[in-house]
Write an enzyme that holds these catalytic residues in place. Structure first.
Site, mmCIF file in Angstrom:
data_model
loop_
_atom_site.group_PDB
_atom_site.id
_atom_site.type_symbol
_atom_site.label_atom_id
_atom_site.label_comp_id
_atom_site.label_asym_id
_atom_site.label_seq_id
_atom_site.Cartn_x
_atom_site.Cartn_y
_atom_site.Cartn_z
ATOM 1 N N ARG A 88 0.818 -1.223 0.000
ATOM 2 C CA ARG A 88 0.000 0.000 0.000
ATOM 3 C C ARG A 88 0.846 1.265 0.000
ATOM 4 N NH1 ARG A 88 -2.159 0.594 4.695
ATOM 5 N NH2 ARG A 88 -3.250 -1.399 4.798
ATOM 6 N N TYR A 135 -16.368 18.957 -12.740
ATOM 7 C CA TYR A 135 -16.693 17.594 -13.172
ATOM 8 C C TYR A 135 -17.855 17.084 -12.313
ATOM 9 C CZ TYR A 135 -15.522 12.648 -14.078
ATOM 10 O OH TYR A 135 -15.542 11.335 -14.424
ATOM 11 N N ASP A 168 -8.265 21.219 -10.459
ATOM 12 C CA ASP A 168 -8.387 20.020 -11.290
ATOM 13 C C ASP A 168 -7.841 20.423 -12.660
ATOM 14 O OD1 ASP A 168 -9.211 18.024 -13.058
ATOM 15 O OD2 ASP A 168 -11.029 17.577 -11.921
ATOM 16 N N LYS A 192 -6.958 10.186 -18.281
ATOM 17 C CA LYS A 192 -7.150 10.904 -19.540
ATOM 18 C C LYS A 192 -5.827 10.976 -20.312
ATOM 19 C CE LYS A 192 -11.317 11.316 -17.947
ATOM 20 N NZ LYS A 192 -11.831 12.428 -17.182
#
Ligand SMILES: *Cc1c(COP(=O)(O)O)cnc(C)c1O
Length: 393
Positions: free
Chosen positions: A57, A110, A182, A207
């Site tokens: 992790r 978004y 963002d 993206k």
């Protein structure tokens, strides 16, 4: 000596101790990591932020290589990786808020960012207020004693208003309010939020950075106090991306420079063609004058990517369907930033509360891929003809 951007994309994160001489940092899949001795275990427990093997992790050289490359590109103190872009957005907000706070969210954020703000933040007694994306320095009037975060997204989702981030940051700093950007549309190649004193820069690497529509991943890069809060919160929440997805993203990063230039060039050509079409009421592309905030884009950004919207004249759902259902190259689907072109009919009406959305017809979001632009134009031309015939029929 600091290298130029295109060089950084190629060399970023490729430390010899992580690659062992292989060009790309390999995929190290791990949960358990083995210690040589109890003394080594104790030493690693005592240095929780060091890049040494501890437990899956905390990542392996595969994730660290990507983190390091992004940290360098963003000009940050560090980067955390997440299993999606939205996990990067929501954890960045959570890192900087507490119960009773007020946060300001841009109205063109978004949509899942809004869903999180109206749902989970509200349940934690944190009030989300939406603001006009073009507000600029006027944001100062919305700041309250309990405002902790301003979330910006520039250009915003679907409607592409470009925000005056320097003016928003200046107002925020006066009142010790954190600013998150963002930055998914621009990537750190076309805009660097941290250079403008934004506290956390978030990328949906799903993206452009991954760039091949085959991995879900997000990043958040930060400096100073915001970095300490972000890294602690992300680790407490158990966020880490798989080594496989980190590997694909590092691989995508190597070609981000040339891909983005090609997306930019293709999109500018197609947007200019669409602007002349009789079926098109407007082209909403930050590099075009009619886009709200175009002059801010020209001042602050070094390029434009391949995502923009058009508004059609007249027409309704069945007319739009006649166009989009039969496209040959422009496929319909969420997300964007891969090598392929996409078309997405969207209605911003339901996701705007600060500024009412009104338009003379349906909105289509286009992602311009790396296909030949003449072929893409032929596909759009046939689609627009179907659209206008359907209205006329
Ligand atoms: C897609 C997107 C996200 C979320 O990324 P996921 O990886 O799909 O969760 C966040 N912000 C913007 C602007 C996006 O376009």
């Amino acid at each position: 000596m600091s290298d130029n951007e295109d060089t950084k994309l190629i060399t970023g994160g490729r430390r010899k101790e992580w690659t062992h001489g292989i060009v790309n940092p390999p995929v190290y899949r791990a949960s358990t990591c083995l210690f040589d001795s109890y003394a080594q275990l104790r030493e690693r427990v005592a240095n929780p932020t060091a890049k040494h093997l501890f437990y899956g992790r905390k990542g392996t050289p595969t994730q660290w290589a990507l983190e390091e490359a992004l940290t360098d590109l963003e000009g940050a103190d560090g980067t955390m990786l997440f299993p999606s872009g939205i996990a990067a957005v929501t954890t960045s907000i959570l890192a900087l808020v507490k119960a009773g706070d007020h946060v300001l969210i841009t109205d063109n954020a978004y949509e899942p960012t809004r869903t999180f703000s109206n749902g989970m933040l509200k349940a934690m007694n944190i009030e989300a207020e939406y603001y006009d994306p073009t507000i600029g320095a006027g944001i100062a009037e919305l700041l309250r004693p309990n405002t902790s975060v301003i979330l910006t997204e520039s250009p915003g989702s679907l409607t592409f208003e470009v925000q005056d981030i320097p003016a928003i940051v200046a107002a925020a700093k006066e009142k010790n309010v954190y600013v998150i950007t963002d930055n998914t549309w621009a990537t750190p190649l076309f805009f660097k939020p941290l250079e403008h004193d934004v506290d956390i820069s978030v990328e949906a690497c799903t993206k452009y950075i991954g760039g091949h529509s085959d991995a879900m991943i997000g990043s958040a890069s930060a400096k100073g106090k915001a970095w300490r809060k972000l890294s602690r919160t992300a680790y407490q929440m158990g966020h880490m991306v798989s080594a496989d997805d980190a590997f694909l993203t590092s691989r995508g990063l190597r070609t981000l420079g040339i891909r983005l230039k090609a997306h930019e060039e293709n999109a500018l050509k197609i947007a200019a063609w669409l602007k002349e079409r009789p079926e098109v009421a407007s082209v909403i592309h930050p590099a075009f004058e009619e886009c709200p905030g175009h002059e801010i884009w020209a001042r602050d950004f070094s390029g434009s990517s391949g995502l923009f919207s058009i508004v059609l004249k007249g027409g309704d759902y069945p007319d739009t369907a006649a166009m989009v259902d039969d496209m040959r190259l422009f496929k319909m689907g969420f997300s964007w930033g891969g090598f392929e072109s996409l078309i997405l009919p969207s209605d911003p009406t339901t996701s705007r509360t600060a500024v009412k959305w009104s338009a003379p017809g349906p909105l289509l979001r286009l992602h311009i891929g790396l296909e030949d632009t003449d072929d893409l134009i032929a596909d759009l031309e046939a689609g627009l003809t179907r659209y206008s015939r359907h209205i006329g029929a």
